[in-house]
Structures are given as C-alpha cells and as structure tokens.
Design a protein around this motif. Structure first.
Motif, PDB file in Angstrom:
ATOM      1  N   ALA A  46      -3.679   1.549  14.461  1.00 39.50           N
ATOM      2  CA  ALA A  46      -4.314   1.359  15.763  1.00 39.50           C
ATOM      3  C   ALA A  46      -3.891   2.424  16.744  1.00 39.50           C
ATOM      4  O   ALA A  46      -4.696   2.950  17.516  1.00 39.50           O
ATOM      5  CB  ALA A  46      -3.989  -0.026  16.312  1.00 39.50           C
ATOM      6  N   VAL A  47      -2.601   2.794  16.706  1.00 40.42           N
ATOM      7  CA  VAL A  47      -2.104   3.813  17.624  1.00 40.42           C
ATOM      8  C   VAL A  47      -2.695   5.171  17.279  1.00 40.42           C
ATOM      9  O   VAL A  47      -3.100   5.933  18.139  1.00 40.42           O
ATOM     10  CB  VAL A  47      -0.563   3.871  17.572  1.00 40.42           C
TER      11      VAL A  47
ATOM     12  N   ALA B 277      -5.106   1.269  20.434  1.00 37.54           N
ATOM     13  CA  ALA B 277      -4.060   0.329  20.796  1.00 37.54           C
ATOM     14  C   ALA B 277      -4.054   0.063  22.289  1.00 37.54           C
ATOM     15  O   ALA B 277      -4.360   0.936  23.094  1.00 37.54           O
ATOM     16  CB  ALA B 277      -2.707   0.861  20.355  1.00 37.54           C
TER      17      ALA B 277
ATOM     18  N   GLU C 162       0.881  -2.557  22.516  1.00 33.55           N
ATOM     19  CA  GLU C 162       1.079  -1.904  21.220  1.00 33.55           C
ATOM     20  C   GLU C 162       1.634  -0.492  21.394  1.00 33.55           C
ATOM     21  O   GLU C 162       2.505  -0.058  20.643  1.00 33.55           O
ATOM     22  CB  GLU C 162      -0.239  -1.847  20.445  1.00 33.55           C
ATOM     23  N   ARG C 163       1.120   0.220  22.394  1.00 34.01           N
ATOM     24  CA  ARG C 163       1.635   1.584  22.644  1.00 34.01           C
ATOM     25  C   ARG C 163       3.101   1.537  23.034  1.00 34.01           C
ATOM     26  O   ARG C 163       3.898   2.365  22.580  1.00 34.01           O
ATOM     27  CB  ARG C 163       0.816   2.259  23.742  1.00 34.01           C
TER      28      ARG C 163
ATOM     29  N   GLU D 264       5.332  -0.736  22.256  1.00 31.71           N
ATOM     30  CA  GLU D 264       6.142  -1.095  21.091  1.00 31.71           C
ATOM     31  C   GLU D 264       6.315   0.093  20.158  1.00 31.71           C
ATOM     32  O   GLU D 264       7.416   0.370  19.666  1.00 31.71           O
ATOM     33  CB  GLU D 264       5.484  -2.266  20.354  1.00 31.71           C
ATOM     34  N   SER D 265       5.219   0.804  19.904  1.00 30.48           N
ATOM     35  CA  SER D 265       5.289   1.985  19.048  1.00 30.48           C
ATOM     36  C   SER D 265       6.185   3.060  19.659  1.00 30.48           C
ATOM     37  O   SER D 265       6.998   3.675  18.966  1.00 30.48           O
ATOM     38  CB  SER D 265       3.880   2.537  18.830  1.00 30.48           C
TER      39      SER D 265
END
Length: 222
Positions: free
Chosen positions: A9-10, A15, A19-20, A22-23
């Motif tokens: 997704a990233v 994302a 999510e960004r 977390e990544s």
C-alpha cells in the motif's frame, strides 16, 4: 529492504496517514539500529569490538554513499563520522582515497549526481542527520538538497514528511532515554558518595587533588 518494510500500500501511494506513520517508524527504527546490528553480528562470531573493525565498517559505508552519488558532507553523515575525519582518512589512507574516487566516478558514470532528483540515498542521509540532532534544513543541505527543493519534496510527497516526523520522534525518545540514564547515574554516584562520607565520619565536603596526565593525547598542553 524498504519495500519489504513499507508494504504494497505504501509503495503504491495508497496508504493513509496511519499506515504511512507506521511504515516510517519502522524504517527510522531500522536505520537507528544499524550499529547495534553490526555489534550483534560481531558478538555472534565471538569477535570483541575493535576500533579497526569499526573504522573499516564506516569506510565501507562511505564508499557505498559515494557510489550513490553523494558529496563529501553526505558521505560523512552516511559513515557516521565528522567530515574532517573523512578527509583525514583520505589523506592518510591512499587505498581508501583511491576507492572513494573510484566509487564517485562510478556514480557519475551512471548519472547519479547531486544535480539530479532526490534519491533514496539522499533521503537516508537526511533522516540520519535529523536523528542525530540536525534541523531539517541543515539535514537537507548535507544531503545536497536546497531548502527550496526539500520544501517542494515535503509538500508533494507525504511519505517524506512522515519519515521526517518519525525521525524527530525517534530523536526525542533517544534524548529522553539518555537524560534519564544520566540522571540515574548521577543519583547512584551521589548515593555512593554520601554513604562513603557517612562511613568515614566526614562532613560531606569534597576534596580534590591535582594529577599529571602522562598520556600526551589527554594533556591540555598538547
């Protein structure tokens, strides 16, 4: 490596903010743990750490950065050393100087120069510098990015902004941890001094004596 940590997704840019973030936190944590990983690998082989091993490992990081088209300030950040130390290596170690020039020539031959667009290697330098306390404008300049280019990159690429925020959070946590550790050491030292004074029946007054430093590397007159 980045792709495996970030997830599909990233990579696709689909994302959301969570999510960004977390990544980005995973990427920054991985970057911060490189030295620890290197030490763990040496321990696994039963090799005690040595200054020579550390220097050679940092020289290798410098060569990798040069092969990615980075300039001397960015190469020093990537190697985790001051720029003057990098120049010292080049002056004192002909083999390293030759290898560094060859790595830079390789980058130039493949069009990897600071004049091109931003690269993952440049972003890595930015995150390293921010994690060590530099402001983002200074970090950008070290990586070869002007403030204008870096601002445009942050505005048009949400992933970059997430990585910067993660690096700043990591720096704050590291600073707090170091401060707590210093305070704990100071408290233990104070407690030991108090117990020693009480055992000796003293008043708690500190006494000092002058000593001569025989090591010329430590002598203030050198």
């Amino acid at each position: 490596m980045y792709e495996n940590m970030a997830g599909p997704a990233v990579r696709a840019g689909a994302a959301g903010p969570a999510e960004r973030a977390e990544s980005a936190a995973r990427v920054v944590a991985w970057l911060a743990a490189r030295d620890e990983v290197e030490h763990a690998l040496r321990d696994a082989l039963g090799r005690p750490p040595s200054q020579r091993d550390d220097t050679v490992a940092r020289m290798a990081e410098a060569l990798r950065a040069a092969a990615q088209g980075l300039g001397e300030p960015a190469i020093a950040v990537a190697a985790g050393v001051p720029e003057r130390m990098l120049r010292g290596w080049m002056e004192q170690d002909p083999a390293f100087a030759t290898a560094l020039r060859a790595a830079s020539a390789l980058a130039a031959g493949h069009g990897l120069t600071a004049d091109g667009g931003a690269t993952p290697a440049m972003l890595r330098v930015v995150l390293d510098a921010v994690g060590r306390g530099a402001s983002w404008p200074v970090a950008g300049r070290l990586a070869g990015l002007s403030i204008r280019r870096f601002n445009r990159l942050r505005q048009t690429t949400p992933g970059v902004e997430s990585l910067l925020e993660a690096a700043q959070r990591m720096r704050s946590r590291t600073a707090r941890t170091a401060r707590v550790a210093r305070e704990a050491r100071a408290a233990r030292s104070s407690a030991r001094g108090t117990r020693r004074t009480e055992a000796e029946g003293g008043t708690g007054e500190r006494r000092y004596r002058l000593v001569r430093l025989d090591d010329p590397m430590l002598s203030p007159t050198d």
